[in-house]
Design an enzyme around this catalytic site. Structure first.
Site, short mmCIF file in Angstrom:
data_model
loop_
_atom_site.label_atom_id
_atom_site.label_comp_id
_atom_site.label_asym_id
_atom_site.label_seq_id
_atom_site.Cartn_x
_atom_site.Cartn_y
_atom_site.Cartn_z
N GLU A 1 46.78 57.86 34.53
CA GLU A 1 47.02 56.49 34.98
C GLU A 1 46.72 55.48 33.87
OE1 GLU A 1 46.13 53.74 38.93
OE2 GLU A 1 44.90 55.50 38.57
N TYR B 1 41.62 26.12 29.64
CA TYR B 1 42.19 27.16 30.52
C TYR B 1 43.09 28.11 29.75
CZ TYR B 1 41.38 22.93 33.35
OH TYR B 1 40.87 21.79 33.89
N VAL C 1 38.34 49.10 38.71
CA VAL C 1 38.58 47.66 38.78
C VAL C 1 37.24 46.91 38.77
CG1 VAL C 1 40.86 47.75 39.86
CG2 VAL C 1 38.83 47.70 41.29
N GLU C 2 36.19 47.53 39.28
CA GLU C 2 34.87 46.91 39.28
C GLU C 2 34.39 46.64 37.85
OE1 GLU C 2 35.09 49.37 43.09
OE2 GLU C 2 35.79 49.58 41.02
N LYS D 1 45.50 45.37 42.09
CA LYS D 1 46.45 46.32 41.53
C LYS D 1 47.60 46.42 42.54
CE LYS D 1 45.07 50.21 39.71
NZ LYS D 1 44.37 51.50 39.45
#
Length: 116
Positions: free
Chosen positions: A21, A53, A72-73, A98
């Protein structure tokens, strides 16, 4: 505290638990809320008194191009710490999504918040 928000920031990164992945970059979507005292910028109308920004988005693109993550954490924590340390934010709340990663699921992800 005031909030700067960056909504639906689409970035490419290598992310996932299985090694296959992380072989190809995939699109993730970020919603970011940055806590900052904007009173000075409101009076001065000067970019130096706020967070740029565009610079935040560019920095996120660079760091996600340089790093890969399994979770993802971990990715969310990395971005939070980057914004807190490099841009002087007082707090950061980030949603990492995701999209389309699992059949029948629009997206999956997490939301975390960190305070300086």
């Amino acid at each position: 505290m005031d909030t700067i928000f960056l909504e639906q920031v689409k970035v490419q990164t290598k992310l996932g638990v299985p090694e296959w992945e992380r072989m190809m970059p995939q699109t993730i979507i970020l919603d970011i809320e940055i806590g900052y005292d904007l009173r000075k910028a409101c009076k001065s109308d000067a970019i130096v008194d706020t967070i740029d920004y565009g610079a935040v988005v560019r920095r996120i693109h660079v760091t996600l191009n340089e790093h890969s993550f399994q979770l993802v954490e971990a990715l969310a924590e990395h971005i939070c710490q980057l914004i807190l340390t490099e841009f002087g934010a007082l707090s950061v709340k980030i949603k990492v999504a995701k999209p389309g990663i699992l059949l029948g699921l629009k997206s999956l992800g997490i939301i975390i918040e960190r305070i300086k």
